[in-house]
Scaffold this motif. Sequence first.
Motif, PDB file in Angstrom:
ATOM      1  N   ARG A  56       0.817  -1.227   0.000  1.00 58.66           N
ATOM      2  CA  ARG A  56       0.000   0.000   0.000  1.00 58.66           C
ATOM      3  C   ARG A  56       0.848   1.273   0.000  1.00 58.66           C
ATOM      4  O   ARG A  56       0.478   2.271  -0.621  1.00 58.66           O
ATOM      5  CB  ARG A  56      -0.980   0.006   1.176  1.00 58.66           C
ATOM      6  N   ALA A  57       2.000   1.226   0.672  1.00 61.99           N
ATOM      7  CA  ALA A  57       2.836   2.436   0.696  1.00 61.99           C
ATOM      8  C   ALA A  57       3.415   2.707  -0.689  1.00 61.99           C
ATOM      9  O   ALA A  57       3.540   3.869  -1.093  1.00 61.99           O
ATOM     10  CB  ALA A  57       3.960   2.252   1.709  1.00 61.99           C
ATOM     11  N   MET A  58       3.773   1.656  -1.420  1.00 63.47           N
ATOM     12  CA  MET A  58       4.332   1.830  -2.755  1.00 63.47           C
ATOM     13  C   MET A  58       3.244   2.205  -3.765  1.00 63.47           C
ATOM     14  O   MET A  58       3.497   2.959  -4.706  1.00 63.47           O
ATOM     15  CB  MET A  58       5.019   0.538  -3.211  1.00 63.47           C
ATOM     16  N   LEU A  59       2.032   1.681  -3.562  1.00 62.80           N
ATOM     17  CA  LEU A  59       0.950   1.923  -4.528  1.00 62.80           C
ATOM     18  C   LEU A  59       0.258   3.265  -4.299  1.00 62.80           C
ATOM     19  O   LEU A  59      -0.086   3.959  -5.252  1.00 62.80           O
ATOM     20  CB  LEU A  59      -0.079   0.786  -4.432  1.00 62.80           C
ATOM     21  N   PHE A  60       0.046   3.597  -3.028  1.00 67.73           N
ATOM     22  CA  PHE A  60      -0.775   4.784  -2.736  1.00 67.73           C
ATOM     23  C   PHE A  60      -0.033   5.852  -1.941  1.00 67.73           C
ATOM     24  O   PHE A  60      -0.598   6.887  -1.623  1.00 67.73           O
ATOM     25  CB  PHE A  60      -2.023   4.358  -1.946  1.00 67.73           C
ATOM     26  N   GLY A  61       1.214   5.586  -1.576  1.00 72.19           N
ATOM     27  CA  GLY A  61       1.970   6.528  -0.757  1.00 72.19           C
ATOM     28  C   GLY A  61       1.739   6.221   0.720  1.00 72.19           C
ATOM     29  O   GLY A  61       0.634   5.837   1.115  1.00 72.19           O
ATOM     30  N   TYR A  62       2.787   6.352   1.504  1.00 73.89           N
ATOM     31  CA  TYR A  62       2.690   5.956   2.909  1.00 73.89           C
ATOM     32  C   TYR A  62       1.671   6.811   3.655  1.00 73.89           C
ATOM     33  O   TYR A  62       0.867   6.312   4.442  1.00 73.89           O
ATOM     34  CB  TYR A  62       4.060   6.073   3.582  1.00 73.89           C
ATOM     35  N   ALA A  63       1.694   8.106   3.399  1.00 74.93           N
ATOM     36  CA  ALA A  63       0.795   9.004   4.133  1.00 74.93           C
ATOM     37  C   ALA A  63      -0.663   8.664   3.847  1.00 74.93           C
ATOM     38  O   ALA A  63      -1.505   8.622   4.750  1.00 74.93           O
ATOM     39  CB  ALA A  63       1.092  10.449   3.755  1.00 74.93           C
ATOM     40  N   ALA A  64      -0.954   8.394   2.574  1.00 73.33           N
ATOM     41  CA  ALA A  64      -2.341   8.113   2.196  1.00 73.33           C
ATOM     42  C   ALA A  64      -2.859   6.816   2.808  1.00 73.33           C
ATOM     43  O   ALA A  64      -4.056   6.687   3.093  1.00 73.33           O
ATOM     44  CB  ALA A  64      -2.446   8.051   0.674  1.00 73.33           C
ATOM     45  N   SER A  65      -1.924   5.859   3.001  1.00 72.16           N
ATOM     46  CA  SER A  65      -2.370   4.550   3.471  1.00 72.16           C
ATOM     47  C   SER A  65      -2.174   4.355   4.973  1.00 72.16           C
ATOM     48  O   SER A  65      -2.528   3.309   5.512  1.00 72.16           O
ATOM     49  CB  SER A  65      -1.609   3.448   2.726  1.00 72.16           C
ATOM     50  N   ALA A  66      -1.591   5.337   5.658  1.00 67.47           N
ATOM     51  CA  ALA A  66      -1.238   5.172   7.076  1.00 67.47           C
ATOM     52  C   ALA A  66      -2.455   4.926   7.952  1.00 67.47           C
ATOM     53  O   ALA A  66      -2.362   4.248   8.978  1.00 67.47           O
ATOM     54  CB  ALA A  66      -0.471   6.393   7.561  1.00 67.47           C
ATOM     55  N   ASP A  67      -3.568   5.533   7.583  1.00 74.87           N
ATOM     56  CA  ASP A  67      -4.739   5.427   8.453  1.00 74.87           C
ATOM     57  C   ASP A  67      -5.829   4.534   7.875  1.00 74.87           C
ATOM     58  O   ASP A  67      -7.012   4.754   8.132  1.00 74.87           O
ATOM     59  CB  ASP A  67      -5.302   6.834   8.726  1.00 74.87           C
ATOM     60  N   TRP A  68      -5.425   3.559   7.068  1.00 72.20           N
ATOM     61  CA  TRP A  68      -6.430   2.628   6.554  1.00 72.20           C
ATOM     62  C   TRP A  68      -7.125   1.950   7.727  1.00 72.20           C
ATOM     63  O   TRP A  68      -6.443   1.477   8.654  1.00 72.20           O
ATOM     64  CB  TRP A  68      -5.769   1.562   5.679  1.00 72.20           C
ATOM     65  N   PRO A  69      -8.439   1.929   7.707  1.00 76.92           N
ATOM     66  CA  PRO A  69      -9.150   1.342   8.838  1.00 76.92           C
ATOM     67  C   PRO A  69      -8.758  -0.130   9.025  1.00 76.92           C
ATOM     68  O   PRO A  69      -8.633  -0.865   8.046  1.00 76.92           O
ATOM     69  CB  PRO A  69     -10.628   1.476   8.445  1.00 76.92           C
ATOM     70  N   LEU A  70      -8.558  -0.514  10.254  1.00 76.58           N
ATOM     71  CA  LEU A  70      -8.271  -1.894  10.682  1.00 76.58           C
ATOM     72  C   LEU A  70      -6.887  -2.389  10.275  1.00 76.58           C
ATOM     73  O   LEU A  70      -6.438  -3.418  10.753  1.00 76.58           O
ATOM     74  CB  LEU A  70      -9.319  -2.881  10.145  1.00 76.58           C
ATOM     75  N   LEU A  71      -6.190  -1.685   9.364  1.00 77.63           N
ATOM     76  CA  LEU A  71      -4.927  -2.221   8.854  1.00 77.63           C
ATOM     77  C   LEU A  71      -3.743  -1.295   9.129  1.00 77.63           C
ATOM     78  O   LEU A  71      -2.689  -1.435   8.521  1.00 77.63           O
ATOM     79  CB  LEU A  71      -5.036  -2.465   7.344  1.00 77.63           C
ATOM     80  N   SER A  72      -3.913  -0.333  10.028  1.00 77.64           N
ATOM     81  CA  SER A  72      -2.845   0.635  10.244  1.00 77.64           C
ATOM     82  C   SER A  72      -1.565  -0.019  10.750  1.00 77.64           C
ATOM     83  O   SER A  72      -0.473   0.483  10.516  1.00 77.64           O
ATOM     84  CB  SER A  72      -3.303   1.723  11.223  1.00 77.64           C
ATOM     85  N   ASN A  73      -1.684  -1.145  11.456  1.00 79.98           N
ATOM     86  CA  ASN A  73      -0.489  -1.837  11.966  1.00 79.98           C
ATOM     87  C   ASN A  73      -0.116  -3.044  11.124  1.00 79.98           C
ATOM     88  O   ASN A  73       0.759  -3.807  11.522  1.00 79.98           O
ATOM     89  CB  ASN A  73      -0.720  -2.299  13.409  1.00 79.98           C
TER      90      ASN A  73
END
Lengths: 309, 118
Positions: free
Chosen positions: A147-164
């Motif tokens: 997700r960090a490579m596809l959407f950028g780390y900042a954009a994907s940092a707060d994905w619900p349920l998957l932040s860790n």
Amino acid sequence: MSAEVTAGHGPRRSPLERRYEALLRIYPAAFRDRHGADIIGTLMETSTPGRRVPSPRETASLIREGLAARARQATESPVRWWADGLHLGVLILAVVHLVHVGADIVLQGRSSWPWVAVSMALTLALLRGRLWAALPLALGSAFVVSRAMLFGYAASADWPLLSNATVYHSWISLTPYWLMAAGVVVLAARRSRELQPRSWWWLALPVATFAGDALLGVDLYSELGSLGRAGLEGGLLLAGIWVTTVTRSPRWALAAAIYVLPGELSTIADLPQTLKSPMVTAYWAVLAVLLLAMAWIASRVRTDTGSGA
Amino acid sequence: MVPAMAKRSPLMSEATYHILAALLEGPLHGYGIIKRTQELSGGRVRLAVGTLYGALDRMTGDGLIAVDREETVDGRQRRYFRITDEGHRAVSQEAARMARAAEIVRGRMVARPGTAPA
């Protein structure tokens, strides 16, 4: 050497006979059904009177032949060799992924339980050969760790349920995940519904790693943990060389390549950094040599074609 | 594509050769085969039981031998194996191949100074 006979109860089994029967459990059940009673009879005939412990020579022979019979049995399924090897390879990648997810929980003291559940479900689906259940999980896992490579780390940092959830920041590190996803896609596309379920013992690896982390404090990434992992990998590759020689099947080499090659690729991509550590260089060199040896043996022996034996 | 190795018939293992040789004179059970192979080889070949039954299982599957009969002695099962026509043909071919191989060396051996002729 004759067996003692007790009235109405058949021959009384001596301690030696019971120990030989325990050793016979190494063989597959079908082999024991065909030859078990005969083998015990012959073992007792060849034993010196009064002996209570199996001879080292016969013990080594039973262990070697029992394991060889199990390996040969694995090649007797109707699954084509490459589909079987691919299945084993993607299962190994899923198990290793689960090991790392478990280590992250212990080391970081935090967890993303949906991510743990997805990783466990993926491993179980591949373990039981349920490809249509594994397919969305494998593809989903590849997207999550990318997700960090596809959407950028900042954009994907707060994905619900998957932040860790596990995330990687280089494409080369993502190779095993996309290789696993591609492997599952190929297996599902050819409708490999006949894939055989794998042994539950594969789950011993994540369980042992988790227990080692949580109970003994042996961190997967520590020196001891790394040595244990290197020893296990080397041992399994040596076992793969032996099994390839015994069964004359290239399926084990394919599975080993699926596991080893992404790491080798990553090492080559970062060669200057790798060469700074003689231990790391030696580790990857040994894995490469063992893999090449297995591939060479697989190319020398009869390739199993047709029914996929 | 089938590699070249696949087209070559594999060499017979020493255990297979000696087991087939032992069965040429008639059906034998496991312990009988072990004793007979040891006698025929002058004590050089001592088959472990695990090795013997691994070979017997493969040879049965390949049609080289077959189960002849079963007996129960002292409450224990004894299974007798016999050589098949296919097994007879295979061990004869192997013996002829080894004889030809030995002849290559024997035909070229010359007495060397200080050595007695064979």
